[in-house]
Scaffold this motif. Structure first.
Motif, mmCIF file in Angstrom:
data_model
loop_
_atom_site.group_PDB
_atom_site.id
_atom_site.type_symbol
_atom_site.label_atom_id
_atom_site.label_comp_id
_atom_site.label_asym_id
_atom_site.label_seq_id
_atom_site.Cartn_x
_atom_site.Cartn_y
_atom_site.Cartn_z
ATOM 1 N N MET A 1 -30.662 118.993 -43.059
ATOM 2 C CA MET A 1 -32.043 119.333 -42.221
ATOM 3 C C MET A 1 -32.378 120.682 -42.030
ATOM 4 O O MET A 1 -31.405 121.589 -41.565
ATOM 5 C CB MET A 1 -31.760 118.472 -40.858
ATOM 6 C CG MET A 1 -33.417 118.499 -40.187
ATOM 7 S SD MET A 1 -32.956 117.362 -38.510
ATOM 8 C CE MET A 1 -32.647 115.749 -39.175
ATOM 9 N N THR A 2 -33.515 120.978 -42.166
ATOM 10 C CA THR A 2 -33.801 122.602 -41.832
ATOM 11 C C THR A 2 -34.168 122.587 -40.418
ATOM 12 O O THR A 2 -34.519 121.667 -39.667
ATOM 13 C CB THR A 2 -34.858 123.019 -42.719
ATOM 14 O OG1 THR A 2 -36.087 122.407 -42.470
ATOM 15 C CG2 THR A 2 -34.375 122.783 -44.180
ATOM 16 N N THR A 3 -34.451 123.891 -39.972
ATOM 17 C CA THR A 3 -34.862 124.249 -38.681
ATOM 18 C C THR A 3 -36.247 123.694 -38.564
ATOM 19 O O THR A 3 -36.738 123.526 -37.572
ATOM 20 C CB THR A 3 -34.548 125.748 -38.455
ATOM 21 O OG1 THR A 3 -35.364 126.345 -39.430
ATOM 22 C CG2 THR A 3 -33.589 126.082 -38.190
ATOM 23 N N ARG A 4 -36.981 123.867 -39.799
ATOM 24 C CA ARG A 4 -38.623 123.337 -39.543
ATOM 25 C C ARG A 4 -38.724 121.967 -39.454
ATOM 26 O O ARG A 4 -39.633 121.511 -38.819
ATOM 27 C CB ARG A 4 -39.287 123.613 -40.825
ATOM 28 C CG ARG A 4 -39.277 125.450 -40.965
ATOM 29 C CD ARG A 4 -40.299 125.714 -42.242
ATOM 30 N NE ARG A 4 -39.918 127.035 -42.471
ATOM 31 C CZ ARG A 4 -39.207 127.690 -43.254
ATOM 32 N NH1 ARG A 4 -38.230 126.979 -44.125
ATOM 33 N NH2 ARG A 4 -38.798 128.835 -43.654
ATOM 34 N N THR A 5 -37.575 121.069 -39.899
ATOM 35 C CA THR A 5 -37.912 119.750 -39.809
ATOM 36 C C THR A 5 -37.197 119.088 -38.916
ATOM 37 O O THR A 5 -36.714 117.748 -39.089
ATOM 38 C CB THR A 5 -38.085 118.947 -41.430
ATOM 39 O OG1 THR A 5 -36.770 119.798 -42.145
ATOM 40 C CG2 THR A 5 -39.188 119.422 -42.364
ATOM 41 N N ARG A 6 -36.583 119.685 -37.877
ATOM 42 C CA ARG A 6 -35.872 118.717 -37.009
ATOM 43 C C ARG A 6 -36.554 117.965 -36.189
ATOM 44 O O ARG A 6 -37.801 118.021 -36.142
ATOM 45 C CB ARG A 6 -35.335 119.916 -35.832
ATOM 46 C CG ARG A 6 -36.144 120.611 -35.371
ATOM 47 C CD ARG A 6 -35.583 121.606 -34.304
ATOM 48 N NE ARG A 6 -36.402 122.282 -33.351
ATOM 49 C CZ ARG A 6 -36.949 123.502 -33.670
ATOM 50 N NH1 ARG A 6 -36.835 124.157 -34.681
ATOM 51 N NH2 ARG A 6 -37.754 124.043 -32.846
ATOM 52 N N PRO A 7 -35.992 116.962 -35.883
ATOM 53 C CA PRO A 7 -36.573 115.598 -35.141
ATOM 54 C C PRO A 7 -37.534 116.307 -34.059
ATOM 55 O O PRO A 7 -37.018 117.087 -33.161
ATOM 56 C CB PRO A 7 -35.454 114.767 -34.687
ATOM 57 C CG PRO A 7 -34.449 115.331 -35.625
ATOM 58 C CD PRO A 7 -34.426 116.643 -35.775
ATOM 59 N N LEU A 73 -42.765 112.896 -43.837
ATOM 60 C CA LEU A 73 -43.361 111.601 -43.838
ATOM 61 C C LEU A 73 -42.859 110.762 -42.531
ATOM 62 O O LEU A 73 -43.711 110.088 -42.032
ATOM 63 C CB LEU A 73 -42.649 110.782 -45.069
ATOM 64 C CG LEU A 73 -43.747 111.011 -46.444
ATOM 65 C CD1 LEU A 73 -42.671 110.580 -47.424
ATOM 66 C CD2 LEU A 73 -45.051 110.701 -46.348
ATOM 67 N N LEU A 74 -41.605 110.770 -42.172
ATOM 68 C CA LEU A 74 -41.100 110.187 -41.073
ATOM 69 C C LEU A 74 -41.762 111.011 -39.838
ATOM 70 O O LEU A 74 -42.376 110.038 -38.787
ATOM 71 C CB LEU A 74 -39.706 110.172 -40.742
ATOM 72 C CG LEU A 74 -38.635 109.589 -41.877
ATOM 73 C CD1 LEU A 74 -37.234 110.059 -41.715
ATOM 74 C CD2 LEU A 74 -39.140 108.112 -41.576
ATOM 75 N N ALA A 75 -42.030 112.185 -39.821
ATOM 76 C CA ALA A 75 -42.896 112.663 -38.536
ATOM 77 C C ALA A 75 -44.195 112.305 -38.519
ATOM 78 O O ALA A 75 -44.695 112.227 -37.515
ATOM 79 C CB ALA A 75 -42.885 114.381 -38.852
ATOM 80 N N GLY A 76 -44.799 111.801 -39.746
ATOM 81 C CA GLY A 76 -46.065 111.254 -39.707
ATOM 82 C C GLY A 76 -46.406 110.021 -39.495
ATOM 83 O O GLY A 76 -47.377 109.310 -39.489
ATOM 84 N N ALA A 81 -40.251 108.416 -48.964
ATOM 85 C CA ALA A 81 -40.719 108.030 -50.324
ATOM 86 C C ALA A 81 -39.717 108.310 -51.303
ATOM 87 O O ALA A 81 -39.856 107.523 -52.339
ATOM 88 C CB ALA A 81 -41.694 108.966 -50.773
ATOM 89 N N TYR A 82 -38.307 108.981 -51.029
ATOM 90 C CA TYR A 82 -37.452 109.252 -51.819
ATOM 91 C C TYR A 82 -36.210 108.631 -51.430
ATOM 92 O O TYR A 82 -35.768 108.648 -50.293
ATOM 93 C CB TYR A 82 -37.287 110.902 -52.214
ATOM 94 C CG TYR A 82 -38.456 111.201 -52.685
ATOM 95 C CD1 TYR A 82 -38.908 111.209 -53.938
ATOM 96 C CD2 TYR A 82 -39.418 112.130 -51.656
ATOM 97 C CE1 TYR A 82 -39.981 112.021 -54.312
ATOM 98 C CE2 TYR A 82 -40.571 112.567 -52.187
ATOM 99 C CZ TYR A 82 -40.922 112.609 -53.479
ATOM 100 O OH TYR A 82 -42.202 113.159 -53.998
#
Length: 271
Positions: A1-7, A73-76, A81-82
């Motif tokens: 997980m990147t810093t941009r896409t953290r929960p 996608l989860l954040a949305g 999808a993958y």
């Protein structure tokens, strides 16, 4: 997980940060994704909820890793999808067979299969040429092939053109870390930069294979062997694990190396 896409981060924030990282304006991205700049602005500021189709188009145009696309996608509020299988899962049996065929078919030349963090997944027996004499802790799974290559207790002491080869590997890793925004790769880059052997940039030599590619010049006993390397990726991955796999294969760069490799009987390789 990147810093941009953290929960906990909103989908619009994630898309905006990745857009900025790629150096694109809202107009640039909107044109590439086939959406109005106004609508993209609304998405990034949270005034409009993007559809899963729009998220897929945007993340594709931003060339985001598949795992990060799933997180956006989860954040949305949508399902990933993958898929993300383990390599040992039955669904990937045909893939494992193909990879084994590639590795075995490359013998007697060395070849390894690595994951997205450069951890060794599989290897053919010829790789024993590179692992012989390495300190045991470098061969304890999970083996990181970049660490094994540049650590003083690994291959580094036997690489004749270490400054050049080191600069090549660090440049690859630096680009990969910047493209993926992966903290694990940034940490690995920082670690490898601390090893002795030269800086991040080295002037290429000007003879033999070095005129067209950066070779690996490796001392084996009384001989110096010269290799050129290639990287093979899956062209159409739809699985997070598969997208991170790469085959690093080494070919002899001169007749001396070709003859030496055919004469060697490698020992068992690390798993």
């Amino acid at each position: 997980m990147t810093t941009r896409t953290r929960p906990g981060r909103a989908v619009g924030e994630l898309l905006r940060d990745w857009r900025r990282t790629r150096g694109l304006s809202q107009l640039d991205l909107s044109i590439e994704a086939g959406v109005s700049a106004r609508h993209l602005s609304f998405v990034e500021t949270g005034r409009s909820r993007p559809s899963p189709d729009l998220i897929m188009r945007l993340t594709e145009r931003l060339d985001m890793p598949l795992a990060e696309r799933n997180l956006v996608l989860l954040a949305g509020g949508y399902a990933p999808a993958y898929s993300s299988h383990e390599l040992s899962d039955p669904e990937l049996a045909p893939l494992r067979a193909a990879l084994r065929q590639i590795l075995d078919g490359h013998s007697p030349y060395p070849a390894v299969l690595v994951d997205r963090h450069w951890r060794l997944v599989e290897a053919n027996p010829a790789v024993a040429l590179f692992t012989a004499g390495a300190e045991p802790h470098l061969l304890t799974p999970p083996v990181n092939v970049l660490r094994l290559s540049l650590h003083p207790g690994g291959m580094a002491s036997r690489i004749s053109n270490l400054p050049e080869w080191r600069a090549h590997l660090l440049a690859r890793l630096r680009q990969q870390a910047a493209t993926t925004d992966d903290p694990a790769l940034r940490d690995l880059l920082q670690e490898l930069r601390g090893y002795p052997g030269g800086g991040d940039v080295a002037a290429p030599t000007s003879e033999g294979a070095s005129r067209v590619v950066i070779p690996l010049r490796y001392r084996h006993g009384e001989r110096e062997l010269c290799f050129i390397s290639t990287t093979t990726l899956f062209g159409t991955p739809l699985d997070v694990t598969v997208a991170g796999l790469a085959v690093e294969a080494f070919f002899p760069a001169d007749p001396v190396t070709t003859a030496a490799l055919h004469a060697l009987t490698p020992a068992a390789h690390p798993r």
